[in-house]
Each structure stands twice: as C-alpha cells, then as structure tokens.
Design a protein around this motif. Structure first.
Motif, PDB file in Angstrom:
ATOM      1  N   ASP A 188      10.747   2.336 -11.184  1.00  0.00           N
ATOM      2  CA  ASP A 188      10.555   3.477 -10.283  1.00  0.00           C
ATOM      3  C   ASP A 188      10.239   4.775 -11.016  1.00  0.00           C
ATOM      4  O   ASP A 188       9.642   5.687 -10.431  1.00  0.00           O
ATOM      5  N   ASP A 189      10.651   4.889 -12.280  1.00  0.00           N
ATOM      6  CA  ASP A 189      10.412   6.136 -12.999  1.00  0.00           C
ATOM      7  C   ASP A 189       9.102   6.135 -13.779  1.00  0.00           C
ATOM      8  O   ASP A 189       8.867   7.008 -14.608  1.00  0.00           O
ATOM      9  N   ARG A 190       8.217   5.165 -13.519  1.00  0.00           N
ATOM     10  CA  ARG A 190       6.929   5.082 -14.207  1.00  0.00           C
ATOM     11  C   ARG A 190       5.807   4.866 -13.197  1.00  0.00           C
ATOM     12  O   ARG A 190       6.022   4.269 -12.135  1.00  0.00           O
ATOM     13  N   VAL A 191       4.615   5.375 -13.536  1.00  0.00           N
ATOM     14  CA  VAL A 191       3.439   5.192 -12.695  1.00  0.00           C
ATOM     15  C   VAL A 191       2.232   4.918 -13.585  1.00  0.00           C
ATOM     16  O   VAL A 191       2.227   5.254 -14.777  1.00  0.00           O
ATOM     17  N   TYR A 192       1.213   4.294 -13.006  1.00  0.00           N
ATOM     18  CA  TYR A 192      -0.076   4.190 -13.684  1.00  0.00           C
ATOM     19  C   TYR A 192      -0.863   5.478 -13.428  1.00  0.00           C
ATOM     20  O   TYR A 192      -0.876   6.001 -12.305  1.00  0.00           O
ATOM     21  N   GLN A 193      -1.500   6.008 -14.473  1.00  0.00           N
ATOM     22  CA  GLN A 193      -2.304   7.223 -14.338  1.00  0.00           C
ATOM     23  C   GLN A 193      -3.680   6.987 -14.950  1.00  0.00           C
ATOM     24  O   GLN A 193      -3.812   6.392 -16.023  1.00  0.00           O
TER      25      GLN A 193
END
Length: 236
Positions: free
Chosen positions: A172-177
C-alpha cells in the motif's frame, strides 16, 4: 506459462485447443481467474457488438497490401519457433486489447495491422480521447521489457497511451510511476491506473521524449526516480 496470465487470451479465444483445455481445468480450481475471465469475456463481447461500421473487403485488402510493403518480413528459423512466436503474438495482442478495454471501455473497436514496433489503424471510435489516439494516422506501437510495456504514440497529437502487463502487486505504501525522458532527464508523467496486474496511463506532451520508464515509488509519487526502472520503452 503461468495460468494466471492466460485469462485475456482465453477471453479472446486465442489459446490453442490443448492449452485451452488445461486452462479451463485451472478455472475450476481458481475463483479469481474464473471471475476475471468472465468479466473480460463480457467486455470483449460488448466491444465487439459496439463496432459502428465495418470496412469493405476491398478497403481492407488495399490496407493490408499497403502494410505488407512497409513491414520487414523475417522468416522463422524453424517450424517450432514459428509456432511459439505465433502463440506469443496472440497472447500479447490479447493482453493489449484487454488492457485498452480496461482503460477505455467506450472505444468501439480497433482493427490494426501490427509489427513489433508499428501499428497501422484501420477503424476506431472517434468518441473518446483514446479512440482518437488509436485512430491517428501516425500511430506507432512500441513494446519492450519484461514484464512487457507498450507505448501507443502519436506525435501529431502529442499523446501517448502507456500500457503494462504482468506487474507485481505492490504494498500500500508503494506505487508505479511513469517518467518521460528527454535531453533534460526524466520528468514525472503520473501514476498509471492499475487493473489487476496491468496498468495504463494516457499522457500528453511527449515532444522531444526519447524514452519512457516505469519505476516503483513511495505512495503519492516522487519528483525524481528513486529506484531502478521496472520497464524502459524507447520511442526513438
């Protein structure tokens, strides 16, 4: 082949008979794949019935012949390699179509002649931004990386649709950018919309961009990349 990656190919009827039988046996044991495959079949059926017009056989023939003259034909080194290449192509095409469906279900239909780096649009709905992009006469489709990332690029529209498949689920604390890279370095383009293991993002302002990269960043995104690229696609 991971059976969890075959839902799109199965929904479009792109699996050979032997693999289809094995995958349908897997569906009896995997509720998640069964639900996903059912939803994709419904989406594909709705899109197929929404095509607003069909090109005449004469028009299709002339476009196919014109495309053949522009595309380099590379003969397979063996019959086994040719069969494997065909299966991979069908799965890649199924994944791209279904990723586009998840991004914009309003696109009525796209019929294209594809190479590994180029797509030639034949018909697309003009009623959405993505439909207009896919119908652009200068549209190019560039695929690279593992997991695969695809950029559908129109320089005349100054737009790009980025699609990725086979991505791992992040905490939950990571995203793809996504990042656009030009002579001045990378600049943020946004965080792609996730759809299971796939992700997509429509980007405007690609003038001078030579490549796009996808990284994993802290939730909310970063002003500059903090990790190594997960996918790199060259637009040159």
């Amino acid at each position: 082949m991971d059976p969890h990656l075959l839902t799109g190919a199965h929904a479009l009827g792109a699996l050979p008979d032997a693999e289809r039988v094995e995958f349908e046996a897997h569906l009896d044991r995997c509720r998640g794949c069964a639900e996903e495959a059912g939803g994709l079949r419904e989406t594909a059926a709705r899109l197929g019935s929404a095509v607003d017009h069909a090109a005449s056989p004469g028009v299709l023939r002339s476009r196919v012949l014109a495309a053949v003259r522009r595309l380099r034909q590379v003969p397979p080194s063996s019959e086994v390699e040719a069969v494997a290449s065909l299966r991979q192509g069908l799965r890649r095409a199924a994944g791209l179509v279904l990723a586009a469906c998840a991004t914009a279900a309003a696109v009525a239909g796209v019929h294209a002649t594809l190479s590994t780096t180029t797509t030639i649009p034949v018909a697309a709905s003009p009623h959405t931004r993505i439909g207009d992009l896919l119908a652009a006469p200068d549209l190019r489709l560039v695929t690279a990386g593992q997991p695969p990332g695809t950029a559908a690029v129109s320089r005349s529209r100054d737009e790009m649709l980025f699609l990725a498949d086979g991505l791992r689920t992040l905490p939950d604390d990571r995203v793809y950018q996504l990042w656009l890279v030009d002579d001045r370095g990378p600049r943020p383009a946004g965080t792609p919309d996730p759809a299971g293991r796939a992700a997509s993002l429509l980007v405007t302002g690609i003038g001078g961009v030579g490549e796009v990269i996808l990284t994993v960043e802290p939730a909310g995104g970063s002003p500059s990349p903090t990790g190594p690229p997960v996918i790199t696609v060259s637009l040159a």
